[in-house]
Enzyme design. Structure first.
Site, PDB file in Angstrom:
ATOM      1  N   GLU A  75      33.691   9.242 -25.223  1.00  0.00           N
ATOM      2  CA  GLU A  75      32.289   9.674 -25.131  1.00  0.00           C
ATOM      3  C   GLU A  75      31.482   8.737 -24.231  1.00  0.00           C
ATOM      4  O   GLU A  75      30.419   8.248 -24.602  1.00  0.00           O
ATOM      5  CB  GLU A  75      31.682   9.728 -26.546  1.00  0.00           C
ATOM      6  CG  GLU A  75      30.498  10.670 -26.631  1.00  0.00           C
ATOM      7  CD  GLU A  75      30.069  10.956 -28.074  1.00  0.00           C
ATOM      8  OE1 GLU A  75      30.925  11.261 -28.917  1.00  0.00           O
ATOM      9  OE2 GLU A  75      28.859  10.874 -28.332  1.00  0.00           O
ATOM     10  N   ARG A 100      47.253  -3.602 -37.354  1.00  0.00           N
ATOM     11  CA  ARG A 100      46.677  -3.348 -36.016  1.00  0.00           C
ATOM     12  C   ARG A 100      47.030  -1.955 -35.479  1.00  0.00           C
ATOM     13  O   ARG A 100      46.955  -1.715 -34.281  1.00  0.00           O
ATOM     14  CB  ARG A 100      47.091  -4.420 -35.008  1.00  0.00           C
ATOM     15  CG  ARG A 100      46.653  -5.808 -35.399  1.00  0.00           C
ATOM     16  CD  ARG A 100      46.534  -6.727 -34.203  1.00  0.00           C
ATOM     17  NE  ARG A 100      46.059  -8.030 -34.644  1.00  0.00           N
ATOM     18  CZ  ARG A 100      46.865  -9.043 -34.958  1.00  0.00           C
ATOM     19  NH1 ARG A 100      48.164  -8.917 -34.836  1.00  0.00           N
ATOM     20  NH2 ARG A 100      46.352 -10.180 -35.359  1.00  0.00           N
ATOM     21  N   LYS A 132      37.806  21.888 -27.642  1.00  0.00           N
ATOM     22  CA  LYS A 132      37.667  20.475 -28.012  1.00  0.00           C
ATOM     23  C   LYS A 132      38.712  19.631 -27.284  1.00  0.00           C
ATOM     24  O   LYS A 132      38.413  18.531 -26.799  1.00  0.00           O
ATOM     25  CB  LYS A 132      37.783  20.291 -29.525  1.00  0.00           C
ATOM     26  CG  LYS A 132      37.702  18.817 -29.897  1.00  0.00           C
ATOM     27  CD  LYS A 132      36.874  18.510 -31.083  1.00  0.00           C
ATOM     28  CE  LYS A 132      36.646  17.001 -31.197  1.00  0.00           C
ATOM     29  NZ  LYS A 132      36.112  16.582 -32.451  1.00  0.00           N
TER      30      LYS A 132
HETATM   31  N1  GLY Z   1      32.635  15.728 -33.675  1.00  0.00           N
HETATM   32  C1  GLY Z   1      32.270  15.353 -32.388  1.00  0.00           C
HETATM   33  C2  GLY Z   1      33.349  14.680 -31.636  1.00  0.00           C
HETATM   34  O1  GLY Z   1      34.489  14.687 -32.060  1.00  0.00           O
HETATM   35  O2  GLY Z   1      33.088  14.101 -30.613  1.00  0.00           O
END
Ligand code: GLY
Length: 379
Positions: A245, A129, A235
């Site tokens: 996301e 897990r 990033k």
């Molecule tokens: N490669 C796109 C992301 O990491 O969201």
């Protein structure tokens, strides 16, 4: 000993925050830089899962570093290529980790590009897990993109990366020296993702790349370090804002990916078109389509295309020598995992160089007509 003082970039995710270190020679210093994750292995070998080429080029550096403090390595080899991101590979790897007696508090090391990072990350997401892992990315693409942000996955017969988990690494060591042995074509493919950060949100970085891109591609140490660190900073900021996301922020990282995905599908996800090359061409198409919609000036679309073409990356569909039409390419897009239940496909488009946004009002028939036009532009 690392040859340069590494740059530390923090990915701020509360209790799951971690550092990405960027520096030349970092892998020679692994035992120091990753001490807290290596020390618990006292008396046990440190598990390192490696792409076979990455091990060939960098295995000795790692072994020497770890041996300097009395650690041995247990190596697990992964063949290069997407076929290693399969259920079978996952089963073999998790069995190996279980046989080694890896516990939930242990860390597994992933040495290589995106294939190894994705496979190891997912194995560690589900092993007992969830155990920890450390990314040691050795390609430009994995250093600036896939090793950071915790997306892990394997492929299935229905498509790429369809089974996976968000599982953040505990540390990423991005050794820019590892890029010295990277084939030029892979270097260029990774560079497409570097350009992406400029195009999507940083006009100044994009302009810097227009001038300094050749030095980055030539692996000039200072230019490369700046390009890698600036990309990772971008990033890290986006991941910290939208880890899973859900808000639309992280989706900006998909600039060029919807058009690119269609081209990758049309070329069979093969060496005919590497992922980064598809993203490069996809970004040109996103820029040209934005100009067609009147949201980006034609001059800026030309600038985006020129920055990509100048590196030798594909910037026109005709360069791919594919026999298809716009409708066929749009059909591939309908299988994109970003397709929404309502039948809409969000497109990342540009309002300016360094200013990407998500458009939800894109008519796929219009995209097909646009692609038909682009297919007629001679190479
Ligand atoms: N490669 C796109 C992301 O990491 O969201």
């Amino acid at each position: 000993m690392a040859l340069t003082q590494p740059t530390a970039i923090r990915v701020e995710l509360g209790g799951r925050s971690y550092n990405v270190l960027v520096g030349r020679g970092l892998l020679d210093d692994t035992v120091v830089q990753a001490r807290e994750f290596i020390e618990p292995f006292a008396g046990r070998p440190v598990p390192i899962v490696a792409d076979v080429n990455a091990r060939k080029f960098h295995g000795e550096r790692l072994a020497t570093s770890l041996a300097s403090e009395g650690h041995e390595i247990s190596w697990y080899d992964v063949e290069p290529g997407e076929s290693s991101k399969s259920w079978e590979s996952l089963e073999r790897l998790t069995d190996w980790l279980l046989d080694l007696g890896i516990t939930r508090s242990d860390h597994v090391f992933a040495l290589g590009g995106g294939v190894v990072g994705d496979l190891v990350g997912f194995a560690c997401a589900i092993l007992k897990r969830g155990c920890g892992f450390v990314q040691l990315p050795t390609t430009l693409l994995s250093q600036v993109d896939s090793s950071v942000g915790g997306k892990t996955a394997i492929n299935t017969r229905s498509g790429k990366n369809l089974i996976g988990a968000f599982h953040q690494p505990s540390l990423v060591l991005a050794d820019t020296q590892a890029l010295d042995t990277l084939p030029d074509r892979e270097m260029r493919a990774g560079y497409a993702e570097v350009l992406k950060y400029g195009l999507l949100g940083d006009a100044e970085f994009f302009a810097w790349l227009e001038t300094n891109g050749p030095d980055v591609l030539a692996r000039s140490p200072d230019a490369l370090a700046r390009a890698v660190a600036t990309s990772i900073e971008a990033k890290a900021r986006i991941v910290a804002e939208d880890e899973r996301e859900t808000s639309g922020r992280r989706a900006l990282l998909n600039l060029g990916h919807t058009f690119g995905h269609a081209l990758e599908a049309e070329t069979g996800f093969s060496d005919r078109l590497l992922h980064g090359e598809a993203v490069a061409l996809g970004m040109v198409l996103a820029a040209r389509y934005s100009a067609r919609r009147g949201q980006l000036s034609p001059d800026d679309a030309d600038r985006a295309a020129a920055a990509i073409a100048a590196t030798g990356l594909p910037s026109q569909i005709a360069q791919l020598d594919i026999q298809s039409d716009g409708a066929t390419l749009v059909d591939h897009m309908r299988h994109d995992k970003k397709m929404e239940a309502a039948g809409t496909l969000p497109f990342l488009l540009l309002k300016g160089l360094g200013d990407a946004y998500m458009a939800r009002d894109v008519d796929l028939a219009d995209v097909a007509a646009f692609l038909d036009e682009q297919l007629k532009v001679p190479a």
